[in-house]
Design a protein around this motif. Structure first.
Motif, PDB file in Angstrom:
ATOM      1  N   GLY A 190       2.321  -4.971  -3.882  1.00  0.00           N
ATOM      2  CA  GLY A 190       2.643  -6.293  -3.380  1.00  0.00           C
ATOM      3  C   GLY A 190       3.896  -6.260  -2.534  1.00  0.00           C
ATOM      4  O   GLY A 190       4.476  -5.202  -2.280  1.00  0.00           O
ATOM      5  N   ALA A 191       4.308  -7.435  -2.114  1.00  0.00           N
ATOM      6  CA  ALA A 191       5.511  -7.569  -1.296  1.00  0.00           C
ATOM      7  C   ALA A 191       6.745  -7.549  -2.194  1.00  0.00           C
ATOM      8  O   ALA A 191       6.682  -7.909  -3.377  1.00  0.00           O
ATOM      9  CB  ALA A 191       5.459  -8.872  -0.506  1.00  0.00           C
ATOM     10  N   ALA A 247      18.827   0.835  -4.810  1.00  0.00           N
ATOM     11  CA  ALA A 247      17.622   0.405  -4.103  1.00  0.00           C
ATOM     12  C   ALA A 247      17.606   1.059  -2.728  1.00  0.00           C
ATOM     13  O   ALA A 247      18.636   1.147  -2.054  1.00  0.00           O
ATOM     14  CB  ALA A 247      17.591  -1.121  -3.965  1.00  0.00           C
ATOM     15  N   VAL A 248      16.425   1.504  -2.334  1.00  0.00           N
ATOM     16  CA  VAL A 248      16.240   2.141  -1.030  1.00  0.00           C
ATOM     17  C   VAL A 248      15.147   1.363  -0.308  1.00  0.00           C
ATOM     18  O   VAL A 248      13.994   1.345  -0.749  1.00  0.00           O
ATOM     19  CB  VAL A 248      15.848   3.626  -1.177  1.00  0.00           C
ATOM     20  N   ALA A 249      15.520   0.712   0.775  1.00  0.00           N
ATOM     21  CA  ALA A 249      14.570  -0.097   1.533  1.00  0.00           C
ATOM     22  C   ALA A 249      14.145   0.661   2.785  1.00  0.00           C
ATOM     23  O   ALA A 249      14.967   0.960   3.641  1.00  0.00           O
ATOM     24  CB  ALA A 249      15.199  -1.445   1.908  1.00  0.00           C
ATOM     25  N   CYS A 250      12.863   0.962   2.858  1.00  0.00           N
ATOM     26  CA  CYS A 250      12.372   1.719   4.014  1.00  0.00           C
ATOM     27  C   CYS A 250      10.993   1.213   4.439  1.00  0.00           C
ATOM     28  O   CYS A 250      10.067   1.997   4.619  1.00  0.00           O
ATOM     29  CB  CYS A 250      12.382   3.211   3.734  1.00  0.00           C
ATOM     30  N   THR A 251      10.901  -0.091   4.583  1.00  0.00           N
ATOM     31  CA  THR A 251       9.667  -0.660   5.119  1.00  0.00           C
ATOM     32  C   THR A 251       9.753  -0.608   6.638  1.00  0.00           C
ATOM     33  O   THR A 251      10.805  -0.303   7.211  1.00  0.00           O
ATOM     34  CB  THR A 251       9.487  -2.134   4.676  1.00  0.00           C
ATOM     35  N   ALA A 262       0.851  -1.189   0.000  1.00  0.00           N
ATOM     36  CA  ALA A 262       0.000   0.000   0.000  1.00  0.00           C
ATOM     37  C   ALA A 262       0.887   1.238   0.000  1.00  0.00           C
ATOM     38  O   ALA A 262       2.063   1.167   0.370  1.00  0.00           O
ATOM     39  CB  ALA A 262      -0.913   0.004   1.227  1.00  0.00           C
ATOM     40  N   LEU A 263       0.324   2.373  -0.402  1.00  0.00           N
ATOM     41  CA  LEU A 263       1.070   3.624  -0.440  1.00  0.00           C
ATOM     42  C   LEU A 263       0.401   4.671   0.441  1.00  0.00           C
ATOM     43  O   LEU A 263      -0.830   4.715   0.525  1.00  0.00           O
ATOM     44  CB  LEU A 263       1.129   4.175  -1.869  1.00  0.00           C
TER      45      LEU A 263
END
Length: 196
Positions: free
Chosen positions: A63-64, A76-80, A44-45
């Motif tokens: 999605g995941a 790549a920027v991971a910010c979950t 989701a956004l």
């Protein structure tokens, strides 16, 4: 960890943003302002990212995260909000030679986002190596007051003068003229020109 400050050209380069929340929105804004071809993967956004996706400014895959999301990616920027997902992104990026930023783990990141004051092409970046981003933001605020919008024009005008010198002069004369230009460019500001 020690980081080397480096400006990177991101215009039209594919950048993957993993996550769709508040932190992802801030990173996405910075990446879009650099001209990145931004792709987002998230279940989701947040409203602001959803708006950008609806306007076609970012490509969103709902999605995941999946390893295939990294195909052709430059950064790549991971910010979950899930540490294990961010770590997985980092592991896969290292295996594939892709630069990565893990927003929750600077120590495992190839790149981190500094606090930036931008005045046209003139930019100041402040970093604490991920140790205290709040401190970097406070220093940025001070610098923003010191280096006003006039630095955009100063940078552009002095850049044009520099190009003219590079075309017209050679050797020692060129070096003297370039030093004079840099000092003259700062005379109209609050900053004193450095002495040799």
């Amino acid at each position: 960890m020690s980081y080397y400050p480096l400006m990177i050209q991101l215009a039209d380069r594919p950048v993957l943003l993993v996550g769709g929340g508040r932190v992802a929105r801030r990173k996405g804004d910075a990446l879009l302002s650099a001209g990145a071809d931004l792709r987002v993967v998230a279940p989701a956004l947040c409203d602001q990212l959803a708006e950008l996706a609806a306007e076609g400014k970012v490509a969103w895959r709902q999605g995941a995260f999946a390893p295939a999301d990294l195909e052709g990616i430059f950064l790549a920027v991971a910010c979950t909000d899930r540490r294990e997902v961010n770590a997985r992104v980092g592991d896969l990026c290292r295996e594939r030679g892709i630069l990565c930023c893990l927003c929750d783990d600077a120590g495992q990141s190839d790149a981190i986002f500094p606090a930036v004051v931008k005045r046209g092409a003139f930019q100041l970046a402040v970093s604490t190596g991920g140790q205290n981003p709040g401190l970097a933001r406070e220093v940025k605020k001070r610098l923003a007051r010191q280096f006003g919008p006039e630095y955009a024009a100063l940078c552009q005008e002095s850049g044009q003068a520099r190009q003219a010198i590079l075309r017209a002069a050679q050797g020692a004369e060129r070096e003297v003229l370039l030093r004079q230009l840099d000092k003259a460019a700062l005379e109209g500001t609050d900053l004193p020109a450095e002495e040799d």
